[in-house]
Design an enzyme around this catalytic site. Structure first.
Site, PDB file in Angstrom:
ATOM      1  N   SER A 145      -8.938   9.445  22.090  1.00 31.34           N
ATOM      2  CA  SER A 145      -7.759   8.638  22.377  1.00 31.34           C
ATOM      3  C   SER A 145      -7.091   9.228  23.608  1.00 31.34           C
ATOM      4  O   SER A 145      -6.881  10.448  23.678  1.00 31.34           O
ATOM      5  CB  SER A 145      -6.792   8.657  21.188  1.00 31.34           C
ATOM      6  OG  SER A 145      -5.688   7.804  21.425  1.00 31.34           O
ATOM      7  N   GLU A 146      -6.768   8.388  24.577  1.00 34.14           N
ATOM      8  CA  GLU A 146      -6.355   8.897  25.886  1.00 34.14           C
ATOM      9  C   GLU A 146      -5.026   9.650  25.862  1.00 34.14           C
ATOM     10  O   GLU A 146      -4.673  10.311  26.837  1.00 34.14           O
ATOM     11  CB  GLU A 146      -6.280   7.745  26.894  1.00 34.14           C
ATOM     12  CG  GLU A 146      -5.227   6.712  26.566  1.00 34.14           C
ATOM     13  CD  GLU A 146      -5.540   5.355  27.176  1.00 34.14           C
ATOM     14  OE1 GLU A 146      -4.681   4.820  27.871  1.00 34.14           O
ATOM     15  OE2 GLU A 146      -6.642   4.833  26.953  1.00 34.14           O
ATOM     16  N   ASN A 147      -4.264   9.563  24.759  1.00 35.79           N
ATOM     17  CA  ASN A 147      -3.025  10.330  24.682  1.00 35.79           C
ATOM     18  C   ASN A 147      -3.271  11.788  24.290  1.00 35.79           C
ATOM     19  O   ASN A 147      -2.328  12.563  24.211  1.00 35.79           O
ATOM     20  CB  ASN A 147      -2.029   9.672  23.720  1.00 35.79           C
ATOM     21  CG  ASN A 147      -2.584   9.502  22.322  1.00 35.79           C
ATOM     22  OD1 ASN A 147      -3.756   9.189  22.142  1.00 35.79           O
ATOM     23  ND2 ASN A 147      -1.756   9.695  21.319  1.00 35.79           N
TER      24      ASN A 147
END
Length: 218
Positions: A46-48
């Site tokens: 997840s890019e976060n």
């Protein structure tokens, strides 16, 4: 019948391979986490800043601090790592993601994708989509084949602002799975009970229909 969101996620999950690092975009792509084949070792990113995302939590498992890029609560699998957003995007931009799954408003026969803005409507921002399509070679776009008004989203030329150019080769819609080659869509699979005639009618860009189009099964 058109594919449900869950069926679309199941079909995308068939593209996973053992050892893959996979980024799942907001919307339908996030559901793929629930359909990773039994026994397959896949690390969902997840890019976060989460590598090793698990399935969506049960009511007892919910942790408000554990979220994906779409601010949905998620779980972490064994071996997961949590790090900064900057490090996450270094992974993406460095080409270390084996498969990216994301949604779109439009895709055209040149492999261009428009996924972040509809003029005149609320714009939340580009998000990480521009980095994802620039940093990955293996991308699957998931979206409805046509808009609510019946207008095709598979076009000769995208009409909305582009997220990326000449980067898309695979598209899964609620009606079909298509590939993009040499300036045309190629129909590879159709949803159960969906006719080739309907797919042709709802595809605005050039479309090749081979003799061996497979009907998906679930």
């Amino acid at each position: 019948m058109a594919l449900t969101r869950e069926q679309m996620a199941q079909r995308v999950a068939r593209e996973l391979k053992d050892g893959y690092y996979v980024n799942l975009g907001i919307g339908i792509p996030t559901l793929v986490a629930n359909y990773v084949p039994e026994g397959m070792d896949v690390m969902l990113q997840s890019e976060n800043g989460l590598l090793g995302m698990g399935a969506f939590p049960t009511e007892e498992e919910v942790d408000a601090d554990m979220i994906n890029a779409g601010k949905q609560t998620v779980t972490a699998r064994s071996g997961a790592a949590i790090f900064s957003s900057a490090e996450s995007f270094a992974m993406i931009r460095g080409g270390h993601v084996d498969l990216t799954v994301l949604g779109a408003f439009e895709v055209d026969v040149q492999g261009n994708i428009a996924s972040w803005m509809i003029p005149g409507k609320l714009v939340k921002g580009m998000g990480g989509a521009m980095d994802l399509v620039a940093g990955a070679d293996n991308i699957i776009v998931t979206m409805t084949h046509a808009s609510k008004d019946g207008e095709s989203k598979l076009l000769k030329h995208c009409s909305l602002p582009l997220t990326g150019c000449r980067c898309i080769r695979k598209v899964l819609t609620d009606l079909a799975y298509l590939e993009i080659e040499n300036g045309t869509f190629i129909l590879r699979e159709r949803a159960p009970g969906v006719s080739i005639e309907e797919i042709v009618a709802k595809t605005a860009g050039p479309l090749i229909v081979p003799d061996d189009v497979i009907e998906m099964t679930f």
